[in-house]
Design an enzyme around this catalytic site. Structure first.
Site, mmCIF file in Angstrom:
data_model
loop_
_atom_site.group_PDB
_atom_site.id
_atom_site.type_symbol
_atom_site.label_atom_id
_atom_site.label_comp_id
_atom_site.label_asym_id
_atom_site.label_seq_id
_atom_site.Cartn_x
_atom_site.Cartn_y
_atom_site.Cartn_z
ATOM 1 N N ASP A 291 0.811 -1.214 0.000
ATOM 2 C CA ASP A 291 0.000 0.000 0.000
ATOM 3 C C ASP A 291 0.849 1.272 0.000
ATOM 4 O O ASP A 291 2.028 1.250 0.356
ATOM 5 C CB ASP A 291 -0.891 0.034 1.249
ATOM 6 C CG ASP A 291 -2.061 -0.924 1.129
ATOM 7 O OD1 ASP A 291 -2.084 -1.733 0.183
ATOM 8 O OD2 ASP A 291 -2.951 -0.857 1.998
ATOM 9 N N ASP A 292 0.200 2.361 -0.359
ATOM 10 C CA ASP A 292 0.668 3.735 -0.145
ATOM 11 C C ASP A 292 1.714 4.230 -1.140
ATOM 12 O O ASP A 292 2.173 5.358 -1.031
ATOM 13 C CB ASP A 292 1.211 3.969 1.280
ATOM 14 C CG ASP A 292 0.172 3.708 2.356
ATOM 15 O OD1 ASP A 292 -0.982 3.402 1.998
ATOM 16 O OD2 ASP A 292 0.506 3.808 3.546
ATOM 17 N N HIS A 342 -6.065 3.250 -3.964
ATOM 18 C CA HIS A 342 -5.984 3.367 -2.496
ATOM 19 C C HIS A 342 -6.331 4.798 -2.061
ATOM 20 O O HIS A 342 -5.867 5.254 -1.027
ATOM 21 C CB HIS A 342 -4.581 2.965 -2.040
ATOM 22 C CG HIS A 342 -4.422 2.771 -0.549
ATOM 23 N ND1 HIS A 342 -5.360 2.140 0.233
ATOM 24 C CD2 HIS A 342 -3.414 3.127 0.297
ATOM 25 C CE1 HIS A 342 -4.932 2.110 1.498
ATOM 26 N NE2 HIS A 342 -3.763 2.708 1.566
ATOM 27 N N HIS A 346 -4.915 9.456 0.920
ATOM 28 C CA HIS A 346 -4.892 8.647 2.139
ATOM 29 C C HIS A 346 -5.614 9.260 3.339
ATOM 30 O O HIS A 346 -5.117 9.204 4.470
ATOM 31 C CB HIS A 346 -3.440 8.317 2.534
ATOM 32 C CG HIS A 346 -3.307 6.993 3.241
ATOM 33 N ND1 HIS A 346 -3.470 6.839 4.602
ATOM 34 C CD2 HIS A 346 -3.047 5.753 2.767
ATOM 35 C CE1 HIS A 346 -3.281 5.579 4.932
ATOM 36 N NE2 HIS A 346 -3.049 4.887 3.830
ATOM 37 N N HIS A 436 3.595 -2.451 3.131
ATOM 38 C CA HIS A 436 3.603 -1.099 2.573
ATOM 39 C C HIS A 436 4.790 -0.893 1.649
ATOM 40 O O HIS A 436 5.845 -1.491 1.838
ATOM 41 C CB HIS A 436 3.580 -0.064 3.694
ATOM 42 C CG HIS A 436 2.266 -0.053 4.410
ATOM 43 N ND1 HIS A 436 1.959 -0.975 5.384
ATOM 44 C CD2 HIS A 436 1.172 0.708 4.268
ATOM 45 C CE1 HIS A 436 0.737 -0.762 5.805
ATOM 46 N NE2 HIS A 436 0.220 0.266 5.152
#
Ligand SMILES: [Zn+2]
Length: 479
Positions: A291-292, A342, A346, A436
């Site tokens: 992620d991210d 995603h 965020h 991540h």
């Protein structure tokens, strides 16, 4: 909520330690800007259990297994108070009664409740009841509580290592059966688990202090699912009936033709809203997710490792980072990995208006389309947090909402060994592992190191690595 064993002379040391733990946790949080606070465990002495194997259980009695079901708290001791003001003791009693009723119907079990009404029973007495009856297992039923109302999920606690296999069987079925966040199996030196001389566990079915958990836990459908899951866990433990878990995954997560007329369809449709794992019937598959990203430092290192090992994974990208590093986003696609949305920047979607939330999703779809040439079919909300209206709206946009079954906590800087332990403990066939690819501590050095260890490790265990679209039988892009 459960009591911890306390001795007066240690009280001061206990508090000093407790404050130290709070400081350390607080410090970690301060480091991680925009951190996944909802994924943090409440500060406690809990630690993740290692995988234990055991011989098949043999009943203490000729043909039945005797199970003591212990509804926590009661009488003058209400336990936790839920968001709605409901008392934990009433929830515990209601759910325990359902578990006992299911066991009663089953010729292989014989249940006994430590209390059948609103009475107070000392913790030692609960275990003594099980010992006197020569029970085969002791299960204490609780609802959890925490000051942070975002904290949610199911966990199962044990005190002695002999009880780990029972805890794992019950936790696995509960997490799959009711679909709340899987917080895993942990050791806690709980007084109520100190007396029973047989495998003994305490289930914290969900957080009564979390509005969504509580709504589910106090519903008839929710309690029926939880009761069935606990019974399935007992069956797996005592008889090794593993097929049950397959049925659950099929009907819970992947069955698209579940009849709208069945009494449980309301709950089933809630479960279907979000993917946490794939089906075990496809064999030992696992999906790595990152992620991210993308970023210019960590993401390329991850891509290098995946390339070396000839493994495909799934990257849930942020719109603003993709815009900043379009060449990395394109490299992800060129090397055969899947991409999911995603959000743009965020945020916690539970703090956004519906319009703001939709903009986060759509802007990212548009940006990704510009960079990689297609709109992904997957969406993962930051922190896994969404309210039901947003879930519906996002699914109406033809996006599949995908969370995870194994959270490595890698962003928080946990040691590599701990990441490996979490994976060992929580991974099942069809699992989705969360790591991540940007935004953690020390440039996610532990993520990188864990990756180089876990890939050969899981290969040795017979796992094959697939993308999330492959795992869930979903298209890679929107048409
Ligand atoms: Zn994230």
């Amino acid at each position: 909520m459960v009591y911890h064993k306390k001795r007066k002379k240690f009280t001061r040391i206990f508090y000093i330690l407790f404050i130290a733990i709070l400081l350390i946790v607080g410090f970690k949080l301060a480091w991680h800007v925009g951190s996944s606070t909802v994924e943090l465990m409440p500060a406690s002495s809990a630690r993740v259990a290692e995988n234990y194997k055991t011989l098949p259980a043999v009943p203490n009695h000729q043909e039945t297994f005797r199970i003591v079901i212990d509804p926590g708290h009661g009488g003058k001791d209400p336990g936790a108070t839920g968001v709605s003001g409901a008392y934990e003791k009433a929830f515990n009693l209601s759910l325990a009664g359902r578990v006992a009723a299911l066991l009663e119907e089953d010729p292989m079990f014989e249940p006994l409740l430590t209390r059948t009404d609103d009475q107070f029973i000392e913790l030692e007495e609960r275990g003594a009841i099980a010992n006197e009856w020569n029970a085969d297992a002791f299960i204490s039923i609780h609802g959890n509580t925490y000051t942070d109302t975002m904290v949610s999920g199911t966990e199962t606690l044990y005190r002695n290592q002999d009880s780990i296999p029972l805890a794992q069987a019950v936790q696995t079925h509960l997490a799959q059966g009711i679909g709340l966040r899987d917080r895993g199996v942990k050791e806690e030196q709980l007084k109520v688990l100190g007396t029973p001389r047989m495998p003994a566990v305490l289930v914290e079915v969900g957080y009564l202090t979390n509005a969504e958990d509580e709504r589910f836990l106090l519903s008839d459908d929710g309690q029926d699912l939880a009761a069935q899951a606990i019974v399935d866990g007992l069956k797996e433990y005592f008889w090794g009936i593993r097929e049950l878990s397959l049925e659950h995954q099929e009907t819970g997560d992947l069955d698209e033709e579940s009849s709208p007329d069945t009494p449980q369809s309301g709950i089933r449709s809630i479960e279907k809203k979000v993917y946490f794992n794939g089906s075990a019937k496809d064999g030992k598959q696992v999906a790595l997710t990152f992620d991210d990203g993308p970023d210019a430092i960590v993401t390329p290192q991850i891509l290098d490792i995946l390339k070396e090992n000839e493994i495909k994974a799934t990257f849930f990208l942020l719109g603003d980072r993709a815009k900043a590093h379009p060449e990395i986003a394109r490299r992800i696609v060129e090397e055969g990995h899947a991409i999911g949305n995603h959000s743009w920047s965020h945020p916690n979607f539970k703090e956004l208006s519906m319009d703001e939330a939709m903009k986060q999703v759509m802007d990212t779809q548009d940006e990704l389309n510009d960079i990689i040439g297609y709109r992904p079919s997957l969406f993962r909300p930051p922190y896994g947090a969404l309210d039901e209206d947003m879930e519906q709206a996002i699914q109406n946009m033809d996006l599949a909402i995908v969370n995870w079954s194994v959270d490595t906590m890698d962003w928080s800087g946990v040691p590599t060994q701990e990441i490996m332990g979490i994976i060992h403990n929580q991974l099942k066939p069809g699992g989705i592992i969360l790591q991540h690819s940007a935004n953690g501590q020390n440039h996610l050095a532990n993520t990188i190191e864990a990756l180089t260890l876990l890939i050969p490790d899981l290969k040795n265990q017979g796992y094959s690595f697939v993308t999330v679209p492959d795992l869930l039988h979903l298209p890679e892009s929107q048409t």
